[in-house]
Design a protein around this motif. Structure first.
Motif, short mmCIF file in Angstrom:
data_model
loop_
_atom_site.label_atom_id
_atom_site.label_comp_id
_atom_site.label_asym_id
_atom_site.label_seq_id
_atom_site.Cartn_x
_atom_site.Cartn_y
_atom_site.Cartn_z
N LYS A 111 45.28 26.56 67.19
CA LYS A 111 45.54 27.58 68.21
C LYS A 111 47.00 28.02 68.18
O LYS A 111 47.30 29.22 68.15
CB LYS A 111 45.17 27.05 69.59
CG LYS A 111 45.30 28.06 70.72
CD LYS A 111 44.78 27.47 72.02
CE LYS A 111 44.83 28.50 73.15
NZ LYS A 111 46.20 28.85 73.54
N SER A 145 35.34 33.83 62.41
CA SER A 145 34.87 33.69 63.79
C SER A 145 33.90 32.53 63.96
O SER A 145 33.74 31.99 65.05
CB SER A 145 34.22 34.99 64.27
OG SER A 145 32.97 35.21 63.60
N ASN A 148 34.97 29.26 65.58
CA ASN A 148 35.07 29.16 67.04
C ASN A 148 33.71 28.99 67.73
O ASN A 148 33.64 28.92 68.96
CB ASN A 148 35.74 30.42 67.60
CG ASN A 148 37.15 30.58 67.07
OD1 ASN A 148 37.91 29.62 67.01
ND2 ASN A 148 37.51 31.80 66.69
N THR A 156 33.38 23.03 68.68
CA THR A 156 33.28 24.16 67.76
C THR A 156 33.31 23.67 66.32
O THR A 156 33.75 22.54 66.05
CB THR A 156 34.44 25.15 67.96
OG1 THR A 156 35.67 24.51 67.59
CG2 THR A 156 34.51 25.64 69.40
#
Length: 387
Positions: A111, A145, A148, A156
């Motif tokens: 992140k 994507s 996630n 995830t």
């Protein structure tokens, strides 16, 4: 495999008195991959060693990718940590754009790295994959994507992939010994994302977790009374304080001394050394952390007939998951990527252990021979996986 790395970039941040390095082991490969760590006292040689270990991970997975590693010698608790990472990433930005796929490592997370990448004008710290895999922007975005998307409970794919691979390798080793997972026991060193994800994978096969340790303590229950699933809900890398009288609170150094089927090392390097190797009684040692067992200790463990899975084998979840994701011949489901991780880790581990048994060698001796002899097509794309 023992040659010097092709590229070592040394960086010094005068304002924050921080040394940093980017090491790419083999520039003949179109892509290099490895994490960024921040650690007070980190050295260039250690970053080189980790890049070399990453190359072994790539080779055992048969990928046309070089190992790489980046690291910053800086206090990770400093309020200036983000700024130091940002300035270093700016310095190596040309490599991030073209050939270096960065991941998280000790004292970093995806992140924060992705946020910094956006601040310096990069799509992603893994943007080099888009170029080297010849993906369209739309394809790269769709595939990225998936990292996630939740795959097990609230985990995830991006969070679970590396630790889940460690568990898959451990389970394969159990089956090699003829043991049923549901009748087997484990102790896990570490309580970071890697260790927690490994625990999730072990619990999926109903393996009993008798002990978990963080940097300060070991929580142990020979009667399997640890509320593991409740503990997994805790944020951070420290275990909760215990009030249950049925649980034993011990020194964290006792983690390696427990008589279990599986000892998972998912925290720090050099956990098992020549000084403490004789106290190990587990049947299988699974190295999730890089270089968790020293070379001298491995000789002692070999004489004790303890299976030691190399860190570049059981820790290969990163490369295997990137291959299953970005090398896919179609857009897969996140759950399909996770299944490919499990299948491929089992296949590699089973092959190594069966060959080792047949030839009277250790898993690492066979793995080293395999990666020294494997021929990888230098013209193929970094990743390729069939669904």
């Amino acid at each position: 495999m023992n040659k010097e790395p092709n590229l070592i970039i040394e960086y010094f941040d005068e304002e924050y008195n921080a040394h940093a390095w980017l090491v790419i082991d083999d520039l003949s490969k179109p892509l290099a991959a490895g994490g960024l760590r921040v650690k007070d006292g980190l050295t260039k040689q250690h970053v080189i060693n980790m890049a070399k270990n990453m190359t072994k991970k790539m080779r055992i997975c048969n990928l046309n990718v070089s190992g790489a590693k980046s690291g910053i010698d800086f206090d990770p608790k400093s309020p200036n940590k983000k700024q130091v990472i940002l300035r270093f990433m700016k310095a190596i930005k040309p490599f991030l754009e073209t050939r270096y796929s960065m991941g998280s490592d000790l004292n970093t997370n995806m992140k924060e790295l992705e946020e910094i990448a956006h601040e310096i004008g990069l799509k992603s710290v893994k943007g080099a994959i888009e170029k080297t895999q010849e993906l369209s922007s739309e394809q790269f975005n769709k595939l990225s994507s998936l990292l996630n998307e939740p795959v097990i409970d609230n985990w995830t794919l991006g969070e679970i992939r590396a630790g889940y691979a460690v568990a898959a390798s451990a389970i394969s080793a159990l089956k090699f010994l003829g043991k049923k997972p549901e009748e087997s026991t484990a102790v896990v060193q570490g309580f970071g994302v890697l260790a927690k994800a490994c625990i999730v994978g072990l619990l999926e096969e109903n393996i009993k977790i008798l002990g978990i340790s963080d940097q300060d303590k070991l929580i142990y229950s020979p009667d399997n009374k640890i509320p593991v699933k409740k503990y997994l809900e805790n944020k951070g890398t420290m275990l909760p304080e215990i009030k249950d009288s049925e649980l034993y609170l011990e020194d964290t150094n006792n983690t390696i001394k427990k008589e279990v089927d599986i000892l998972v090392l998912a925290a720090i390097e050099n956990t098992i050394t020549v000084e403490n190797a004789n106290s190990v009684v587990a049947k299988i040692i699974v190295q999730g952390a890089n270089l968790a067992v020293t070379d001298e200790a491995k000789l002692i463990l070999k004489n004790k007939n303890i299976i030691v899975l190399p860190s570049y084998l059981s820790g290969a979840g990163g490369p295997i998951s990137m291959n299953a994701l970005f090398g896919a011949n179609r857009i897969p489901l996140a759950t399909e990527v996770l299944q490919h991780i499990k299948i491929n880790m089992d296949k590699i581990t089973k092959n190594i252990l069966e060959t080792a048994s047949k030839n009277g060698k250790t898993a690492e001796e066979v793995s080293d021979l395999y990666i020294s002899e494997i021929k990888i097509d230098s013209k193929k794309k970094p990743y390729k996986e069939e669904y």
